[in-house]
Design a protein around this motif. Structure first.
Motif, short mmCIF file in Angstrom:
data_model
loop_
_atom_site.label_atom_id
_atom_site.label_comp_id
_atom_site.label_asym_id
_atom_site.label_seq_id
_atom_site.Cartn_x
_atom_site.Cartn_y
_atom_site.Cartn_z
N GLU A 172 -8.16 -2.77 4.91
CA GLU A 172 -8.34 -3.55 3.70
C GLU A 172 -8.66 -4.98 4.06
OE1 GLU A 172 -5.80 -5.91 2.19
OE2 GLU A 172 -6.11 -5.63 0.05
N ALA A 223 0.84 -1.21 0.00
CA ALA A 223 0.00 0.00 0.00
C ALA A 223 0.87 1.25 0.00
CB ALA A 223 -0.92 -0.01 1.22
N MET A 262 -5.91 0.04 -4.20
CA MET A 262 -5.17 1.18 -3.63
C MET A 262 -5.04 2.30 -4.67
SD MET A 262 -4.33 0.42 -0.48
CE MET A 262 -4.59 -1.06 0.51
N LEU A 315 0.55 4.57 -2.24
CA LEU A 315 -0.08 5.76 -1.66
C LEU A 315 0.92 6.73 -1.03
CD1 LEU A 315 -3.06 3.88 -0.05
CD2 LEU A 315 -3.30 5.65 -1.79
N VAL A 349 -10.89 -2.05 -0.07
CA VAL A 349 -10.36 -1.03 0.84
C VAL A 349 -11.51 -0.14 1.31
CG1 VAL A 349 -8.79 0.93 1.07
CG2 VAL A 349 -8.21 -0.92 -0.45
N ARG A 360 -4.64 -5.79 -4.77
CA ARG A 360 -4.43 -4.69 -3.82
C ARG A 360 -3.95 -3.43 -4.54
NH1 ARG A 360 -1.94 -7.47 -0.72
NH2 ARG A 360 -3.85 -7.95 0.39
#
Ligand code: IMP
Length: 191
Positions: free
Chosen positions: A73, A29, A181, A33, A120, A177
């Motif tokens: 998540e 992540a 994300m 991010l 998420v 993921r």
């Protein structure tokens, strides 16, 4: 005032708290991010039919305990020949029978199709909870291979390689993921 998002920050500014005990999830992540605060505080993972229900329930609980921007998540592995099992039971199944157990259940099975799904949940004070999801389609292999990643990665194959044989950067180009994300990241960057 609502601000434009900077790396790892929520819409209203301030670092995003990612509630997870899983260092692998956190690293994946964070690569998308930017800097996040890992909060290993635990929350109730209800027994429900969908990952979305689990994530929304968890978010209600953690939003009461944390100030500022919060995300969590929930993910699962869905195997077609096993009618979607382990699905929402993925964490329990990984802890009990593990990858060897899934390979045993798949012995003699020709249909190896499976997918991972990531959901998420994201919330900030005064804003409604947002949900983002992503999926990656692949195959359950005939053996566990590789030592990177975590969980079911060694038995989940995409284009002939298990997710445990590729590094985080490559996993983040294709994974469930990475998709959820990135969807969150896109939303955060929209004013
Ligand atoms: P949870 O989202 O932490 O509840 O994950 C459920 C189960 O799926 C756990 O056993 C995780 O290790 C596993 N899992 C979640 N995401 C991944 C992944 O990206 N690769 C492999 N296993 C995963």
């Amino acid at each position: 005032m609502v601000k434009i998002n900077r790396e790892g920050q929520g819409k209203k500014g301030g670092m995003i708290n990612f509630v997870t005990s899983n260092k692998g999830k956190y690293a994946e992540a964070q690569a998308i991010l930017g800097d996040l605060v890992q909060m290993d505080i635990g929350y109730t993972e209800i027994q429900a039919d969908t990952l979305e229900e689990v994530a929304i329930y968890g978010m209600k609980e953690v939003a009461l305990r944390l100030k500022g921007a919060v995300m969590l998540e929930d993910a699962g592995l869905f195997v077609q020949a096993l009618r979607g099992f382990p699905g929402v039971y993925s964490a329990y199944v990984q802890k009990t029978i593990g990858n060897a157990g899934i390979l045993r259940l798949m012995e003699g099975e020709k249909n190896r199709s499976a997918y991972f799904k990531s959901v998420v949940a994201y919330a900030e004070p005064g804003m409604q909870t947002m949900i983002f999801s992503g999926e990656v389609y692949g195959q359950i292999g005939f053996e566990a291979r590789g030592s990177q990643g975590f969980g079911y990665d060694p038995i989940f194959y995409v284009d002939g390689m298990s997710l445990a044989e590729i590094d985080l950067e490559k996993k983040n180009q294709i994974s469930h993921r990475a998709k959820s994300m990135r969807a969150l990241d896109d939303w955060l960057h929209k004013c």
